[in-house]
Design a protein around this motif. Structure first.
Motif, PDB file in Angstrom:
ATOM      1  N   LEU A   1      29.436  41.901  17.406  1.00 21.46           N
ATOM      2  CA  LEU A   1      28.723  43.188  17.373  1.00 21.46           C
ATOM      3  C   LEU A   1      29.689  44.840  18.892  1.00 21.46           C
ATOM      4  N   ALA A   2      30.298  42.969  19.679  1.00 24.74           N
ATOM      5  CA  ALA A   2      31.189  43.788  20.743  1.00 24.74           C
ATOM      6  C   ALA A   2      32.307  43.874  20.242  1.00 24.74           C
ATOM      7  N   ARG A   3      32.996  43.903  19.155  1.00 20.86           N
ATOM      8  CA  ARG A   3      34.587  43.594  18.951  1.00 20.86           C
ATOM      9  C   ARG A   3      35.482  44.340  19.413  1.00 20.86           C
ATOM     10  N   ASN A   4      34.989  45.815  19.154  1.00 22.67           N
ATOM     11  CA  ASN A   4      35.469  47.259  19.269  1.00 22.67           C
ATOM     12  C   ASN A   4      35.092  47.550  21.171  1.00 22.67           C
ATOM     13  N   LEU A   5      34.237  46.865  21.426  1.00 25.19           N
ATOM     14  CA  LEU A   5      34.260  46.932  22.783  1.00 25.19           C
ATOM     15  C   LEU A   5      35.474  46.427  24.807  1.00 25.19           C
ATOM     16  N   PHE A   6      36.008  47.182  24.653  1.00 23.19           N
ATOM     17  CA  PHE A   6      35.982  46.346  25.799  1.00 23.19           C
ATOM     18  C   PHE A   6      36.020  46.995  27.092  1.00 23.19           C
ATOM     19  N   PHE A   7      35.891  45.768  27.558  1.00 21.58           N
ATOM     20  CA  PHE A   7      34.871  46.390  29.033  1.00 21.58           C
ATOM     21  C   PHE A   7      35.799  45.365  30.009  1.00 21.58           C
ATOM     22  N   TYR A   8      36.128  46.599  30.704  1.00 22.89           N
ATOM     23  CA  TYR A   8      36.635  45.910  32.470  1.00 22.89           C
ATOM     24  C   TYR A   8      36.273  45.890  33.332  1.00 22.89           C
TER      25      TYR A   8
ATOM     26  N   ILE B   1      36.179  50.532  30.692  1.00 20.72           N
ATOM     27  CA  ILE B   1      35.688  50.861  29.426  1.00 20.72           C
ATOM     28  C   ILE B   1      36.073  51.366  28.341  1.00 20.72           C
ATOM     29  N   ILE B   2      36.608  50.835  27.035  1.00 24.53           N
ATOM     30  CA  ILE B   2      36.972  51.608  26.056  1.00 24.53           C
ATOM     31  C   ILE B   2      36.256  51.492  25.022  1.00 24.53           C
TER      32      ILE B   2
ATOM     33  N   SER C   1      22.782  50.351  22.178  1.00 27.40           N
ATOM     34  CA  SER C   1      23.804  50.290  23.223  1.00 27.40           C
ATOM     35  C   SER C   1      23.813  50.182  23.781  1.00 27.40           C
ATOM     36  N   LEU C   2      22.952  49.337  25.050  1.00 24.79           N
ATOM     37  CA  LEU C   2      23.222  48.817  25.771  1.00 24.79           C
ATOM     38  C   LEU C   2      22.817  47.925  25.629  1.00 24.79           C
ATOM     39  N   ALA C   3      22.039  47.215  24.858  1.00 23.15           N
ATOM     40  CA  ALA C   3      22.479  45.822  24.427  1.00 23.15           C
ATOM     41  C   ALA C   3      23.514  45.174  24.731  1.00 23.15           C
ATOM     42  N   ILE C   4      24.775  46.273  23.457  1.00 20.84           N
ATOM     43  CA  ILE C   4      25.927  45.921  23.356  1.00 20.84           C
ATOM     44  C   ILE C   4      26.872  46.658  24.256  1.00 20.84           C
ATOM     45  N   LEU C   5      26.995  46.948  25.454  1.00 19.34           N
ATOM     46  CA  LEU C   5      26.781  47.061  26.587  1.00 19.34           C
ATOM     47  C   LEU C   5      27.291  45.943  27.887  1.00 19.34           C
ATOM     48  N   TYR C   6      25.918  45.842  27.338  1.00 18.82           N
ATOM     49  CA  TYR C   6      25.024  44.559  28.205  1.00 18.82           C
ATOM     50  C   TYR C   6      25.920  43.384  27.517  1.00 18.82           C
ATOM     51  N   LEU C   7      26.502  43.447  26.394  1.00 18.67           N
ATOM     52  CA  LEU C   7      27.292  41.754  26.392  1.00 18.67           C
ATOM     53  C   LEU C   7      28.853  42.359  26.914  1.00 18.67           C
TER      54      LEU C   7
ATOM     55  N   ASP D   1      45.909  43.058  29.603  1.00 15.96           N
ATOM     56  CA  ASP D   1      45.929  44.735  29.567  1.00 15.96           C
ATOM     57  C   ASP D   1      45.590  46.148  30.179  1.00 15.96           C
ATOM     58  N   GLN D   2      44.442  45.979  30.260  1.00 14.49           N
ATOM     59  CA  GLN D   2      43.196  46.894  31.136  1.00 14.49           C
ATOM     60  C   GLN D   2      43.597  46.789  32.640  1.00 14.49           C
ATOM     61  N   ALA D   3      43.846  45.479  32.777  1.00 17.68           N
ATOM     62  CA  ALA D   3      43.953  45.264  34.425  1.00 17.68           C
ATOM     63  C   ALA D   3      45.526  45.811  34.569  1.00 17.68           C
ATOM     64  N   ARG D   4      46.617  45.566  34.407  1.00 16.17           N
ATOM     65  CA  ARG D   4      48.080  45.784  34.269  1.00 16.17           C
ATOM     66  C   ARG D   4      48.251  47.373  34.470  1.00 16.17           C
TER      67      ARG D   4
END
Length: 752
Positions: free
Chosen positions: A435-442, A461-462, A472-478, A727-730
């Motif tokens: 469900l969150a495959r295209n949510l990149f949460f750092y 967050i990308i 959307s909250l559920a996916i952000l929490y994921l 990559d997000q961290a770097r």
């Protein structure tokens, strides 16, 4: 309003002769059991637990403690209040357990790594500011950040001792706080009040208060104060006069470092975890409702008590790496490679090794803090429970989440986990993870503690849209849960690159109930996750294990159980066969999501462990690491006893697997009860092995969450997203560097 408490229906013990008439022979017979007390002082509360020789918690009480921030970044506490809260909790837990206080023969303390200031002449509290007239406020809390410039000055020395605290001291450690006090304490009769102070880490202060001794723990001084054990890197005294003079603290060097605890073997004593400090003083025994026959163990910082309380757990499902290790080594050597993740608002990661292993961004290595000549490393995540709280509370659908979860009778986390499962079905997704495959949460909202060790790191967050729905909250929490798992992998990967061999993760804290989070931790790291016997009480349980080690010395000394008994607090025991524990062997939450489904045995009907029934709000607070009640609430009841465990009543019986250990003593033999004299070869037993035997005997059974197969689609997806995470961290660091160079060029241009 204060929290309501449900009094525990604790089954009583079989009756015993009054302690005032117990003979020494009776005390050492199989008819008289021995009990231990664990005391844990956290940021928001003090707790005490009574533990028996099977590891069952028979009574546990908690009381809030206050903290004050009358000036930004100046956060203080009161050692008198903390001690009074401890005494209240110990007496309350004794009352719940219905055992006689004379049968408690060991007590252990853990506490936050906060600095306690005491008058060297009077042994009374000394004010730490910003109000130096208020001597009751004599503790600088660990989270106090007043000493920023002092921290920078200490780290600018590049002293060799700094490499044993991760390369530089944290603003949360003790030496910067002491330096701030020197710079800011007022004078009296022309002399700074700083010269009148002696200093303790809070855990060491509690053992001092309990025994009147000046003994310090390696855990406190090595981890937080710059002490380098003798023989390490040329250290002669442990404390470095050169280093302390270099940071303008000659007062701490005076009188052979007396203000810090002295020189080992000369005017000071330093002990590993669980080593015996001595018996309770008459005054403290009276205040605690115990006896002078109870011995005090050397204490530890709270996260390290979590390590003690978890990493020796056995498992129903064999963990191959642990089975193989146990065949190769014995004693405390078995602890090496077992990572403890002690989770709350933040998470600490602690691992032991036989040799010093230096890991960039990880504190340590620390020698002797748990066992002589063994080393510990401490990594950490700045916010985990706090991250989840932030993600939920800042989303537009937060209010809707509260209404919906309350209507369903679930905690917000269980509701979101269920929502994700339903979303998977309605969207036709392969799994919840996809469900969150295209949510990149750092999620480094509050900086990075490990392994980047960059306090300037922030979240990115990308993949967010303008969707503000509950889905959307559920996916952000994921995504936030996934970030916690990926960052844990990052820490472990760096530790293993440096030389650690991590075999599994022993979790503790309320987050263990979150099946979604536990599954993601297993699949992100590729390691088994072991959920302990006690989720919420693992830290205070670890403190009780320290007391169990000290209890051996209490019995060897032959102290009659009735010596200096506080008759006022003596409690009669009544008849009962097996005392059930009010705290079961819990597993992760019985979440409604398939992703969090664990191995068989989640509840009684499947032959597994029952777990505590909590109200949804209690469940949430535990997972977020929040204190039980806001002590600043004017409506809170100061006399409220806050108890853990089932709100629906205690379990009907101690799990059979624990009961089978009933005849084993806390040392793994009958010796703890004095039935068998020590063998000659045991007289030189390593102190670490004594602690480990107690841990093995009392820890009980944990549950295993094994990672999915490496070929599992979710594992493959998470592996790819880990590359994005790195990559997000770097990239963030590179972007900040680019901006900084531009700003430098602009400043240079404007100065022309």
């Amino acid at each position: 309003m204060g929290l309501s408490s449900t009094h525990l229906q604790i089954a009583s013990h079989r009756s015993f002769t009054s302690p005032h008439h117990i003979s020494f022979a009776q005390l050492h017979s199989d008819e008289i059991p021995v009990f231990y007390v664990g005391v844990d002082v956290g940021t928001g509360s003090a707790r005490a637990a009574i533990v028996d020789q099977t590891g069952a918690i028979l009574g546990l009480a908690e009381r809030p403690i206050t903290r004050h921030e009358i000036k930004p970044n100046h956060i203080t506490q009161n050692s008198t209040e903390i001690w009074e809260s401890i005494c209240y909790c110990v007496k309350t837990a004794l009352s719940q357990s219905r055992i006689d206080p004379s049968l408690v023969m060991g007590i252990g303390f853990d506490a936050t790594c906060s600095l306690v200031s005491i008058n060297e002449e009077t042994d009374l509290p000394m004010a730490v500011g910003p109000d130096f007239n208020d001597h009751e406020e004599n503790i600088i809390l660990w989270m106090d950040h007043r000493a920023e410039s002092e921290t920078d000055e200490i780290n600018a020395t590049n002293d060799k001792s700094l490499k044993y605290v991760g390369g530089k001291m944290s603003i949360e450690m003790e030496l910067p706080k002491m330096k701030w006090l020197k710079n800011n304490m007022p004078t009296e009769n022309g002399e700074s009040l700083f010269k009148k102070c002696k200093f303790y880490d809070l855990a060491d202060y509690l053992t001092h208060k309990a025994t009147s001794k000046e003994t310090r723990s390696f855990c406190s001084v090595v981890c937080k104060q710059g002490f380098v054990p003798q023989g390490v890197d040329g250290s002669v005294h442990g404390w470095s006069a050169e280093f302390l003079n270099k940071v303008d603290l000659p007062e701490l060097v005076a009188d052979d470092f007396k203000k810090l605890g002295g020189i080992p073997g000369k005017n000071g004593e330093y002990l590993c975890a669980g080593d015996t400090v001595g018996p309770l003083s008459e005054a403290s025994a009276e205040e605690l409702g115990l006896t002078t026959g109870c011995y005090v163990a050397s204490g530890v910082i709270d996260a390290y008590a979590g390590w003690i309380g978890t990493v020796a757990a056995t498992t129903e499902t064999p963990v191959p790496s642990l089975v193989a290790q146990d065949k190769e080594v014995e004693g405390v050597d078995r602890a090496c490679g077992r990572l403890a993740a002690v989770a709350g608002t933040s998470t600490c990661h602690i691992a032991m090794s036989k040799d010093p292993i230096f890991v960039d961004g990880v504190w340590g290595p620390y020698r002797d803090v748990m066992a002589k000549n063994f080393w510990l490393a401490e990594g950490g995540q700045s916010c985990t429970g706090a991250l989840l709280a932030h993600v939920l509370s800042t989303h537009p659908a937060y209010a809707e989440l509260g209404v919906s979860s309350e209507a369903s009778g679930l905690s917000r986390f269980d509701f979101l986990n269920s929502r994700l499962e339903n979303l998977k079905k309605t969207k036709g997704e392969r799994s919840v993870v996809s469900l969150a495959r295209n949510l990149f949460f750092y999620g480094d909202f509050h900086g990075n503690r490990s392994p980047i060790a960059d306090p300037h790191m922030r979240a990115s967050i990308i993949g967010q849209s303008m969707d503000s729905s509950l889905d959307s909250l559920a996916i952000l929490y994921l995504g936030a849960c996934e970030f916690i798992g990926q960052q844990t992998r990052h820490i472990i990967t760096q530790m293993e690159k440096a030389g650690h061999n991590i075999s599994c993760i022993f979790m503790s804290g309320g987050q263990c109930r979150n099946g979604l989070l536990m599954r993601l931790l297993a699949d992100c790291t590729g390691l088994p996750i072991i959920i302990p016997r006690y989720i919420d009480a693992s830290v205070v349980f670890g403190a009780a294990m320290l007391g169990a080690v000290a209890a051996e010395d209490a019995i060897k000394k032959g102290k009659p159980a009735g010596s200096s008994v506080s008759r006022r607090n003596s409690i009669k025991s009544v008849n009962a066969e097996e005392p059930p524990s009010p705290y079961t062997a819990p597993s992760a939450t019985a979440s409604m999501t398939s992703i969090s489904a664990m191995a068989p045995g989640v509840n009684n009907s499947t032959g597994g462990y029952p777990f505590p029934v909590m109200t949804p709000i209690e469940d949430e607070n535990k997972q977020l690491g929040f204190p039980p009640v806001d002590p600043s609430d004017p409506d809170s009841d100061e006399e409220e006893i806050i108890e853990f465990g089932s709100k629906a009543g205690t379990q009907q019986k101690v799990n059979d697997k624990f009961a089978q250990r009933r005849m084993r003593s806390a040392s793994g033999s009958s010796r703890l009860r004095g039935l068998t004299p020590m063998k000659p070869e045991e007289k030189t037993e390593r102190s670490g092995d004594k602690l480990w035997k107690v841990m093995e005997s009392l820890s009980g059974m944990g549950r295993v969450i094994n990672p999915s197969s490496e070929n599992d689609p979710d594992r493959k997806l998470l592996n790819t997203k880990y590359k994005v995470f790195l990559d997000q961290a770097r990239s963030q660091q590179q972007y900040r560097e680019m901006v900084a160079k531009t700003e430098e060029a602009i400043s240079a241009y404007l100065s022309i």
